[in-house]
Design a protein around this motif. Sequence first.
Motif, PDB file in Angstrom:
ATOM      1  N   VAL A  73       0.854  -1.193   0.000  1.00 55.21           N
ATOM      2  CA  VAL A  73       0.000   0.000   0.000  1.00 55.21           C
ATOM      3  C   VAL A  73       0.889   1.242   0.000  1.00 55.21           C
ATOM      4  O   VAL A  73       1.757   1.405   0.846  1.00 55.21           O
ATOM      5  CB  VAL A  73      -0.932   0.014   1.228  1.00 55.21           C
ATOM      6  N   ARG A  74       0.653   2.118  -0.975  1.00 53.22           N
ATOM      7  CA  ARG A  74       1.469   3.321  -1.123  1.00 53.22           C
ATOM      8  C   ARG A  74       0.555   4.523  -1.311  1.00 53.22           C
ATOM      9  O   ARG A  74      -0.591   4.363  -1.746  1.00 53.22           O
ATOM     10  CB  ARG A  74       2.421   3.193  -2.328  1.00 53.22           C
ATOM     11  N   ALA A  75       1.069   5.705  -1.011  1.00 53.94           N
ATOM     12  CA  ALA A  75       0.265   6.919  -1.138  1.00 53.94           C
ATOM     13  C   ALA A  75       1.099   8.030  -1.743  1.00 53.94           C
ATOM     14  O   ALA A  75       2.281   8.182  -1.433  1.00 53.94           O
ATOM     15  CB  ALA A  75      -0.282   7.351   0.213  1.00 53.94           C
ATOM     16  N   THR A  76       0.462   8.803  -2.607  1.00 52.39           N
ATOM     17  CA  THR A  76       1.047  10.032  -3.136  1.00 52.39           C
ATOM     18  C   THR A  76       0.130  11.159  -2.713  1.00 52.39           C
ATOM     19  O   THR A  76      -1.006  11.253  -3.175  1.00 52.39           O
ATOM     20  CB  THR A  76       1.172   9.980  -4.667  1.00 52.39           C
ATOM     21  N   CYS A  77       0.623  12.018  -1.812  1.00 51.84           N
ATOM     22  CA  CYS A  77      -0.226  13.044  -1.218  1.00 51.84           C
ATOM     23  C   CYS A  77       0.072  14.407  -1.818  1.00 51.84           C
ATOM     24  O   CYS A  77       1.229  14.819  -1.915  1.00 51.84           O
ATOM     25  CB  CYS A  77      -0.016  13.075   0.293  1.00 51.84           C
ATOM     26  N   SER A  78      -0.977  15.104  -2.218  1.00 47.78           N
ATOM     27  CA  SER A  78      -0.878  16.486  -2.697  1.00 47.78           C
ATOM     28  C   SER A  78      -1.438  17.379  -1.598  1.00 47.78           C
ATOM     29  O   SER A  78      -2.657  17.476  -1.420  1.00 47.78           O
ATOM     30  CB  SER A  78      -1.665  16.666  -3.996  1.00 47.78           C
ATOM     31  N   ASP A  79      -0.532  18.022  -0.848  1.00 45.71           N
ATOM     32  CA  ASP A  79      -0.972  18.795   0.306  1.00 45.71           C
ATOM     33  C   ASP A  79      -0.925  20.300   0.068  1.00 45.71           C
ATOM     34  O   ASP A  79      -1.040  21.084   0.999  1.00 45.71           O
ATOM     35  CB  ASP A  79      -0.133  18.452   1.532  1.00 45.71           C
ATOM     36  N   GLY A  80      -0.781  20.706  -1.196  1.00 43.91           N
ATOM     37  CA  GLY A  80      -0.686  22.138  -1.474  1.00 43.91           C
ATOM     38  C   GLY A  80      -2.015  22.821  -1.690  1.00 43.91           C
ATOM     39  O   GLY A  80      -2.092  24.053  -1.726  1.00 43.91           O
ATOM     40  N   GLY A  81      -3.066  22.057  -1.857  1.00 40.07           N
ATOM     41  CA  GLY A  81      -4.373  22.649  -2.122  1.00 40.07           C
ATOM     42  C   GLY A  81      -5.381  22.314  -1.046  1.00 40.07           C
ATOM     43  O   GLY A  81      -5.046  21.863   0.040  1.00 40.07           O
ATOM     44  N   ASP A  82      -6.636  22.538  -1.360  1.00 38.40           N
ATOM     45  CA  ASP A  82      -7.720  22.246  -0.444  1.00 38.40           C
ATOM     46  C   ASP A  82      -8.911  21.756  -1.277  1.00 38.40           C
ATOM     47  O   ASP A  82      -9.425  22.517  -2.109  1.00 38.40           O
ATOM     48  CB  ASP A  82      -8.104  23.497   0.350  1.00 38.40           C
ATOM     49  N   THR A  89      -2.366   3.446  -3.975  1.00 36.95           N
ATOM     50  CA  THR A  89      -2.208   2.289  -4.859  1.00 36.95           C
ATOM     51  C   THR A  89      -1.811   1.097  -3.999  1.00 36.95           C
ATOM     52  O   THR A  89      -1.178   1.248  -2.956  1.00 36.95           O
ATOM     53  CB  THR A  89      -1.144   2.525  -5.938  1.00 36.95           C
ATOM     54  N   PHE A  90      -2.182  -0.093  -4.457  1.00 41.33           N
ATOM     55  CA  PHE A  90      -1.835  -1.302  -3.719  1.00 41.33           C
ATOM     56  C   PHE A  90      -1.881  -2.496  -4.659  1.00 41.33           C
ATOM     57  O   PHE A  90      -2.437  -2.431  -5.765  1.00 41.33           O
ATOM     58  CB  PHE A  90      -2.786  -1.521  -2.537  1.00 41.33           C
ATOM     59  N   ASP A  91      -1.265  -3.578  -4.225  1.00 37.59           N
ATOM     60  CA  ASP A  91      -1.261  -4.823  -4.991  1.00 37.59           C
ATOM     61  C   ASP A  91      -2.116  -5.866  -4.283  1.00 37.59           C
ATOM     62  O   ASP A  91      -2.216  -5.879  -3.051  1.00 37.59           O
ATOM     63  CB  ASP A  91       0.164  -5.369  -5.148  1.00 37.59           C
ATOM     64  N   VAL A  92      -2.711  -6.735  -5.083  1.00 33.42           N
ATOM     65  CA  VAL A  92      -3.453  -7.877  -4.553  1.00 33.42           C
ATOM     66  C   VAL A  92      -2.787  -9.141  -5.091  1.00 33.42           C
ATOM     67  O   VAL A  92      -2.669  -9.321  -6.309  1.00 33.42           O
ATOM     68  CB  VAL A  92      -4.939  -7.839  -4.972  1.00 33.42           C
ATOM     69  N   ALA A 139      -1.850 -15.248  -9.151  1.00 33.82           N
ATOM     70  CA  ALA A 139      -2.202 -14.091  -9.984  1.00 33.82           C
ATOM     71  C   ALA A 139      -1.994 -12.831  -9.165  1.00 33.82           C
ATOM     72  O   ALA A 139      -2.000 -12.856  -7.921  1.00 33.82           O
ATOM     73  CB  ALA A 139      -3.646 -14.183 -10.472  1.00 33.82           C
ATOM     74  N   GLN A 140      -1.824 -11.733  -9.864  1.00 37.31           N
ATOM     75  CA  GLN A 140      -1.602 -10.451  -9.208  1.00 37.31           C
ATOM     76  C   GLN A 140      -2.332  -9.354  -9.953  1.00 37.31           C
ATOM     77  O   GLN A 140      -2.436  -9.375 -11.181  1.00 37.31           O
ATOM     78  CB  GLN A 140      -0.096 -10.125  -9.156  1.00 37.31           C
ATOM     79  N   ALA A 141      -2.857  -8.405  -9.203  1.00 36.76           N
ATOM     80  CA  ALA A 141      -3.536  -7.251  -9.799  1.00 36.76           C
ATOM     81  C   ALA A 141      -3.262  -6.039  -8.919  1.00 36.76           C
ATOM     82  O   ALA A 141      -2.766  -6.158  -7.797  1.00 36.76           O
ATOM     83  CB  ALA A 141      -5.038  -7.495  -9.920  1.00 36.76           C
ATOM     84  N   SER A 142      -3.592  -4.865  -9.435  1.00 36.94           N
ATOM     85  CA  SER A 142      -3.382  -3.618  -8.704  1.00 36.94           C
ATOM     86  C   SER A 142      -4.705  -2.899  -8.503  1.00 36.94           C
ATOM     87  O   SER A 142      -5.608  -2.994  -9.339  1.00 36.94           O
ATOM     88  CB  SER A 142      -2.399  -2.706  -9.448  1.00 36.94           C
ATOM     89  N   GLY A 143      -4.808  -2.178  -7.405  1.00 40.24           N
ATOM     90  CA  GLY A 143      -5.995  -1.392  -7.113  1.00 40.24           C
ATOM     91  C   GLY A 143      -5.621   0.034  -6.754  1.00 40.24           C
ATOM     92  O   GLY A 143      -4.455   0.329  -6.458  1.00 40.24           O
ATOM     93  N   THR A 144      -6.600   0.913  -6.797  1.00 42.09           N
ATOM     94  CA  THR A 144      -6.356   2.320  -6.493  1.00 42.09           C
ATOM     95  C   THR A 144      -7.488   2.870  -5.621  1.00 42.09           C
ATOM     96  O   THR A 144      -8.574   2.290  -5.541  1.00 42.09           O
ATOM     97  CB  THR A 144      -6.263   3.169  -7.770  1.00 42.09           C
ATOM     98  N   GLY A 145      -7.217   3.974  -4.996  1.00 41.22           N
ATOM     99  CA  GLY A 145      -8.227   4.680  -4.212  1.00 41.22           C
ATOM    100  C   GLY A 145      -7.775   6.111  -4.000  1.00 41.22           C
ATOM    101  O   GLY A 145      -6.609   6.452  -4.219  1.00 41.22           O
ATOM    102  N   THR A 146      -8.704   6.960  -3.585  1.00 39.82           N
ATOM    103  CA  THR A 146      -8.397   8.368  -3.354  1.00 39.82           C
ATOM    104  C   THR A 146      -9.026   8.820  -2.042  1.00 39.82           C
ATOM    105  O   THR A 146     -10.183   8.510  -1.763  1.00 39.82           O
ATOM    106  CB  THR A 146      -8.915   9.256  -4.497  1.00 39.82           C
ATOM    107  N   ALA A 147      -8.246   9.537  -1.259  1.00 36.29           N
ATOM    108  CA  ALA A 147      -8.742  10.098   0.007  1.00 36.29           C
ATOM    109  C   ALA A 147      -8.704  11.613  -0.078  1.00 36.29           C
ATOM    110  O   ALA A 147      -7.689  12.190  -0.490  1.00 36.29           O
ATOM    111  CB  ALA A 147      -7.897   9.610   1.176  1.00 36.29           C
ATOM    112  N   TYR A 148      -9.802  12.255   0.313  1.00 29.67           N
ATOM    113  CA  TYR A 148      -9.884  13.717   0.328  1.00 29.67           C
ATOM    114  C   TYR A 148     -10.098  14.187   1.767  1.00 29.67           C
ATOM    115  O   TYR A 148     -10.956  13.664   2.486  1.00 29.67           O
ATOM    116  CB  TYR A 148     -11.038  14.208  -0.535  1.00 29.67           C
ATOM    117  N   ILE A 149      -9.328  15.192   2.175  1.00 29.29           N
ATOM    118  CA  ILE A 149      -9.442  15.739   3.531  1.00 29.29           C
ATOM    119  C   ILE A 149      -9.382  17.255   3.438  1.00 29.29           C
ATOM    120  O   ILE A 149      -8.476  17.810   2.797  1.00 29.29           O
ATOM    121  CB  ILE A 149      -8.305  15.231   4.430  1.00 29.29           C
ATOM    122  N   THR A 150     -10.308  17.933   4.068  1.00 28.97           N
ATOM    123  CA  THR A 150     -10.268  19.388   4.050  1.00 28.97           C
ATOM    124  C   THR A 150      -9.097  19.883   4.901  1.00 28.97           C
ATOM    125  O   THR A 150      -8.790  19.313   5.947  1.00 28.97           O
ATOM    126  CB  THR A 150     -11.576  19.992   4.587  1.00 28.97           C
TER     127      THR A 150
END
Length: 213
Positions: A73-82, A89-92, A139-150
């Motif tokens: 499980v990995r994260a790329t965070c954009s903290d410059g905006g609102d 992203t993660f692997d299964v 077998a292997q696959a990849s998944g994604t997700g997005t988290a939003y925080i004010t």
Amino acid sequence: MSRKLVVLATLALLGTTACSRRGEIDASGGITAVRTVCPSVGVPAATGDITLFSSPTDRTADAIDVTASITNVRATCSDGGDPITSQLTFDVLARRTNTDGAREVTLPYFTTVLQGGSVIVAKRVGRVTLRFEPGQARAQASGTGTAYITRAAATLPEDVRRQITRERKAGQEDAAVDPLADPAVRTAVAKATFEALVGFQLTDEQLRYNVTR
């Protein structure tokens, strides 16, 4: 599904100065750390694995059809905006027992934003499909997700920040007092602390199996 935030909260409470970097000792002798508004990421306990059975009633090892686990499980965070945006992203990784023919298996997963270690403020359910080739057990696959925080929700109130970061000198009455000892500070830090979590969307039975196996 909540987890203790003691380590994260402790880091949040260590003082920062303009000329100090993370992990350095400042002029007062304290160790500095930088609190980030980006959520920490992880997999809640008992939700990182899923087991499918070939029988609707048999739960023995002989009846296991497919097993899968979430990893990397990995994260790329954009903290410059609102709002603050964290792309996950993660692997299964999956394994099947019967390797005859090709097969596709689709598994549901969730991404959720947790506030203060216990409050779910957002949740989304997605699906990831794994394809087994003929004769292939893995077998292997990849998944994604997005988290939003004010930004406002992830920012400590100014009075709390001042209480946490103010310089404390040896000999002062409260020099060795952990700011977390103050319930108001502890509550404010928890409220401004978020986690982005990923796990399989399990049925009650699947969750019980994971907990008791």
